[in-house]
Write a protein that holds these residues in place. Structure first.
Motif, PDB file in Angstrom:
ATOM      1  N   GLU A 165       0.823  -1.204   0.000  1.00 62.83           N
ATOM      2  CA  GLU A 165       0.000   0.000   0.000  1.00 62.83           C
ATOM      3  C   GLU A 165       0.860   1.259   0.000  1.00 62.83           C
ATOM      4  O   GLU A 165       0.581   2.224  -0.726  1.00 62.83           O
ATOM      5  N   ARG A 166       1.922   1.249   0.786  1.00 63.94           N
ATOM      6  CA  ARG A 166       2.791   2.427   0.860  1.00 63.94           C
ATOM      7  C   ARG A 166       3.487   2.695  -0.471  1.00 63.94           C
ATOM      8  O   ARG A 166       3.534   3.838  -0.941  1.00 63.94           O
ATOM      9  N   ARG A 167       3.985   1.650  -1.095  1.00 63.40           N
ATOM     10  CA  ARG A 167       4.701   1.844  -2.357  1.00 63.40           C
ATOM     11  C   ARG A 167       3.744   2.200  -3.494  1.00 63.40           C
ATOM     12  O   ARG A 167       4.101   2.980  -4.393  1.00 63.40           O
ATOM     13  N   ALA A 168       2.547   1.634  -3.491  1.00 66.54           N
ATOM     14  CA  ALA A 168       1.558   2.023  -4.497  1.00 66.54           C
ATOM     15  C   ALA A 168       1.147   3.478  -4.305  1.00 66.54           C
ATOM     16  O   ALA A 168       0.939   4.216  -5.282  1.00 66.54           O
ATOM     17  N   LYS A 169       1.040   3.894  -3.045  1.00 69.20           N
ATOM     18  CA  LYS A 169       0.753   5.304  -2.765  1.00 69.20           C
ATOM     19  C   LYS A 169       1.845   6.208  -3.299  1.00 69.20           C
ATOM     20  O   LYS A 169       1.572   7.269  -3.869  1.00 69.20           O
ATOM     21  N   ASN A 170       3.098   5.804  -3.140  1.00 70.18           N
ATOM     22  CA  ASN A 170       4.208   6.607  -3.639  1.00 70.18           C
ATOM     23  C   ASN A 170       4.139   6.789  -5.150  1.00 70.18           C
ATOM     24  O   ASN A 170       4.445   7.864  -5.677  1.00 70.18           O
ATOM     25  N   VAL A 171       3.732   5.744  -5.856  1.00 70.87           N
ATOM     26  CA  VAL A 171       3.611   5.840  -7.316  1.00 70.87           C
ATOM     27  C   VAL A 171       2.548   6.860  -7.698  1.00 70.87           C
ATOM     28  O   VAL A 171       2.770   7.729  -8.553  1.00 70.87           O
ATOM     29  N   LEU A 172       1.384   6.780  -7.065  1.00 73.14           N
ATOM     30  CA  LEU A 172       0.290   7.677  -7.425  1.00 73.14           C
ATOM     31  C   LEU A 172       0.574   9.117  -6.989  1.00 73.14           C
ATOM     32  O   LEU A 172       0.192  10.060  -7.690  1.00 73.14           O
ATOM     33  N   ALA A 187      -0.902  -6.395  -9.691  1.00 76.21           N
ATOM     34  CA  ALA A 187      -1.720  -5.232 -10.055  1.00 76.21           C
ATOM     35  C   ALA A 187      -3.186  -5.453  -9.746  1.00 76.21           C
ATOM     36  O   ALA A 187      -3.903  -4.516  -9.381  1.00 76.21           O
ATOM     37  N   ASN A 188      -3.658  -6.689  -9.867  1.00 77.96           N
ATOM     38  CA  ASN A 188      -5.073  -6.973  -9.625  1.00 77.96           C
ATOM     39  C   ASN A 188      -5.448  -6.704  -8.177  1.00 77.96           C
ATOM     40  O   ASN A 188      -6.511  -6.131  -7.888  1.00 77.96           O
ATOM     41  N   SER A 189      -4.580  -7.090  -7.248  1.00 76.80           N
ATOM     42  CA  SER A 189      -4.869  -6.873  -5.833  1.00 76.80           C
ATOM     43  C   SER A 189      -4.899  -5.381  -5.504  1.00 76.80           C
ATOM     44  O   SER A 189      -5.782  -4.916  -4.784  1.00 76.80           O
ATOM     45  N   VAL A 190      -3.945  -4.624  -6.044  1.00 75.50           N
ATOM     46  CA  VAL A 190      -3.925  -3.188  -5.783  1.00 75.50           C
ATOM     47  C   VAL A 190      -5.148  -2.512  -6.396  1.00 75.50           C
ATOM     48  O   VAL A 190      -5.754  -1.624  -5.786  1.00 75.50           O
ATOM     49  N   PHE A 191      -5.521  -2.930  -7.592  1.00 77.14           N
ATOM     50  CA  PHE A 191      -6.706  -2.354  -8.229  1.00 77.14           C
ATOM     51  C   PHE A 191      -7.953  -2.620  -7.391  1.00 77.14           C
ATOM     52  O   PHE A 191      -8.764  -1.712  -7.153  1.00 77.14           O
ATOM     53  N   ASN A 192      -8.138  -3.851  -6.934  1.00 76.30           N
ATOM     54  CA  ASN A 192      -9.296  -4.172  -6.094  1.00 76.30           C
ATOM     55  C   ASN A 192      -9.243  -3.456  -4.754  1.00 76.30           C
ATOM     56  O   ASN A 192     -10.290  -3.142  -4.168  1.00 76.30           O
ATOM     57  N   PHE A 193      -8.048  -3.209  -4.272  1.00 75.62           N
ATOM     58  CA  PHE A 193      -7.887  -2.462  -3.023  1.00 75.62           C
ATOM     59  C   PHE A 193      -8.402  -1.031  -3.179  1.00 75.62           C
ATOM     60  O   PHE A 193      -9.064  -0.482  -2.289  1.00 75.62           O
ATOM     61  N   ILE A 194      -8.110  -0.406  -4.317  1.00 76.68           N
ATOM     62  CA  ILE A 194      -8.536   0.977  -4.549  1.00 76.68           C
ATOM     63  C   ILE A 194     -10.005   1.051  -4.935  1.00 76.68           C
ATOM     64  O   ILE A 194     -10.721   1.988  -4.561  1.00 76.68           O
ATOM     65  N   LYS A 242      -5.734   8.922   1.016  1.00 75.57           N
ATOM     66  CA  LYS A 242      -5.995   9.381   2.383  1.00 75.57           C
ATOM     67  C   LYS A 242      -5.731   8.267   3.387  1.00 75.57           C
ATOM     68  O   LYS A 242      -5.122   8.488   4.440  1.00 75.57           O
ATOM     69  N   ARG A 243      -6.190   7.057   3.093  1.00 71.45           N
ATOM     70  CA  ARG A 243      -5.969   5.942   4.007  1.00 71.45           C
ATOM     71  C   ARG A 243      -4.491   5.552   4.074  1.00 71.45           C
ATOM     72  O   ARG A 243      -4.045   4.976   5.071  1.00 71.45           O
ATOM     73  N   ALA A 244      -3.754   5.864   3.012  1.00 77.81           N
ATOM     74  CA  ALA A 244      -2.318   5.576   3.009  1.00 77.81           C
ATOM     75  C   ALA A 244      -1.496   6.697   3.624  1.00 77.81           C
ATOM     76  O   ALA A 244      -0.271   6.593   3.688  1.00 77.81           O
ATOM     77  N   GLY A 245      -2.165   7.788   4.050  1.00 77.29           N
ATOM     78  CA  GLY A 245      -1.461   8.853   4.745  1.00 77.29           C
ATOM     79  C   GLY A 245      -1.205  10.097   3.943  1.00 77.29           C
ATOM     80  O   GLY A 245      -0.488  10.992   4.405  1.00 77.29           O
ATOM     81  N   TYR A 246      -1.783  10.205   2.729  1.00 76.91           N
ATOM     82  CA  TYR A 246      -1.575  11.404   1.916  1.00 76.91           C
ATOM     83  C   TYR A 246      -2.936  12.000   1.573  1.00 76.91           C
ATOM     84  O   TYR A 246      -3.805  11.324   1.016  1.00 76.91           O
ATOM     85  N   TYR A 247      -3.128  13.276   1.901  1.00 76.95           N
ATOM     86  CA  TYR A 247      -4.398  13.948   1.651  1.00 76.95           C
ATOM     87  C   TYR A 247      -4.305  14.683   0.311  1.00 76.95           C
ATOM     88  O   TYR A 247      -3.761  15.781   0.224  1.00 76.95           O
ATOM     89  N   ALA A 248      -4.826  14.057  -0.715  1.00 78.77           N
ATOM     90  CA  ALA A 248      -4.749  14.607  -2.070  1.00 78.77           C
ATOM     91  C   ALA A 248      -5.881  15.601  -2.301  1.00 78.77           C
ATOM     92  O   ALA A 248      -7.000  15.421  -1.814  1.00 78.77           O
ATOM     93  N   THR A 249      -5.580  16.638  -3.057  1.00 75.25           N
ATOM     94  CA  THR A 249      -6.612  17.586  -3.463  1.00 75.25           C
ATOM     95  C   THR A 249      -7.418  16.999  -4.620  1.00 75.25           C
ATOM     96  O   THR A 249      -7.047  15.979  -5.209  1.00 75.25           O
ATOM     97  N   ASP A 250      -8.531  17.668  -4.936  1.00 77.50           N
ATOM     98  CA  ASP A 250      -9.356  17.206  -6.056  1.00 77.50           C
ATOM     99  C   ASP A 250      -8.584  17.256  -7.369  1.00 77.50           C
ATOM    100  O   ASP A 250      -8.728  16.366  -8.217  1.00 77.50           O
TER     101      ASP A 250
END
Length: 300
Positions: free
Chosen positions: A41-48, A197-204, A222-230
């Motif tokens: 989750e943390r590394r996928a968050k870093n990518v996005l 990728a399938n697990s991360v996609f289903n997670f999101i 947000k759940r991964a610790g980053y508050y993204a704007t719209d």
């Protein structure tokens, strides 16, 4: 029969009750909670997050380019298309960057950049695909203003004003820098043995609709610790979405998360364009300030 120990029976009953509670819990909670590890989750968050930051930075640079009064997308296309073939190749992009003194971008990286904006898979950019790289996505008014500006015919050895060429090169260079950052972060994610990728996609995909929306991107970050704007969530969707339905399907997500395979080197262009230096070339410096032009956004 052998008498049973009352205390042992009590512990067995408690264990059976707890097992039933655990089974009911895992059946009722959403699948996304139990699909990926914390590190995935943390590394996928870093990518996005890197994708959102890079796309927002590119949007600001595209906005800055289109606010130059003399900028015409068609003239810019003709400037890069040195052989007047009606399309821009990887080699022509490389020659344009070398004209601006940028030599650290490889042909393979430019191949991937062309493939990203190439909609018909011919490994070249026509005028509309070229415009998509340099026109803003959030400001329709500014986009239409730039498209409606009169263009000046650019011949084989002509150049555009210095500030326009510099901003064009800066956008291409930023695209390559974003590509390098994403590939590094995706490689770290691929290194995890439990990642797919399938697990991360289903997670999101929290509502299990088969697509990811801007709200789901923002909720995941947000759940991964980053508050993204719209606008950051919208930038993620815009960068991954290829069919313009404002959502991310699994195929689009998997294609984005897949590491890039080095592309073959394209055929060299026969025209020696990068070695030419105009004899009487004087840089053009604008006399206006960018802050005088307001920012219009339909998403603001």
């Amino acid at each position: 029969p052998k008498p049973q120990n009352p205390m042992m029976m009590k512990y067995l009953n408690v264990f059976a009750i707890n097992a039933n509670i655990i089974n009911i819990f895992y059946q009722t909670i959403p699948n996304k909670i139990k699909m990926i590890s914390v590190e995935t989750e943390r590394r996928a968050k870093n990518v996005l997050v890197a994708l959102a930051a890079g796309e927002r930075g590119l949007e600001a640079q595209r906005d800055r380019l289109c606010r130059i009064p003399d900028f015409s997308p068609l003239s810019a296309f003709e400037r890069v298309d040195r052989d007047s073939s009606g399309s821009v190749s990887t080699r022509e992009l490389s020659d344009f960057l070398r004209d601006q003194g940028i030599h650290h971008v490889s042909l393979t990286e430019l191949d991937h950049l062309v493939a990203f904006f190439d909609s018909n898979a011919n490994r070249k950019l026509d005028s509309q695909e070229f415009f998509a790289m340099f026109l803003p996505c959030e400001d329709n008014f500014l986009r239409d203003t730039a498209l409606n500006r009169p263009s000046v015919r650019v011949l084989r050895f002509d150049r555009l004003p210095a500030d326009i060429e510099s901003q064009l090169a800066r956008i291409i260079e930023s695209e390559i820098e974003l590509q390098r950052t994403l590939e590094s972060l995706k490689a770290e994610l691929e290194f995890l043995p439990e990642y797919n990728a399938n697990s991360v996609f289903n997670f999101i995909d929290t509502n299990k609709s088969g697509t990811i929306s801007t709200d789901e991107v923002a909720l995941f970050l947000k759940r991964a610790g980053y508050y993204a704007t719209d606008l950051e969530a919208l930038a993620v969707i815009r960068r991954i979405d290829t069919d313009a339905d404002s959502t991310i399907s699994y195929s689009e997500f998997a294609d984005f998360m897949r590491l890039l395979v080095p592309a073959p080197r394209p055929l060299p262009v026969a025209l020696p364009v990068s070695s030419y230096i105009p004899r009487d070339y004087s840089p053009y410096y604008p006399s206006y300030l960018y802050s005088r032009y307001p920012y219009y956004s339909r998403y603001a």
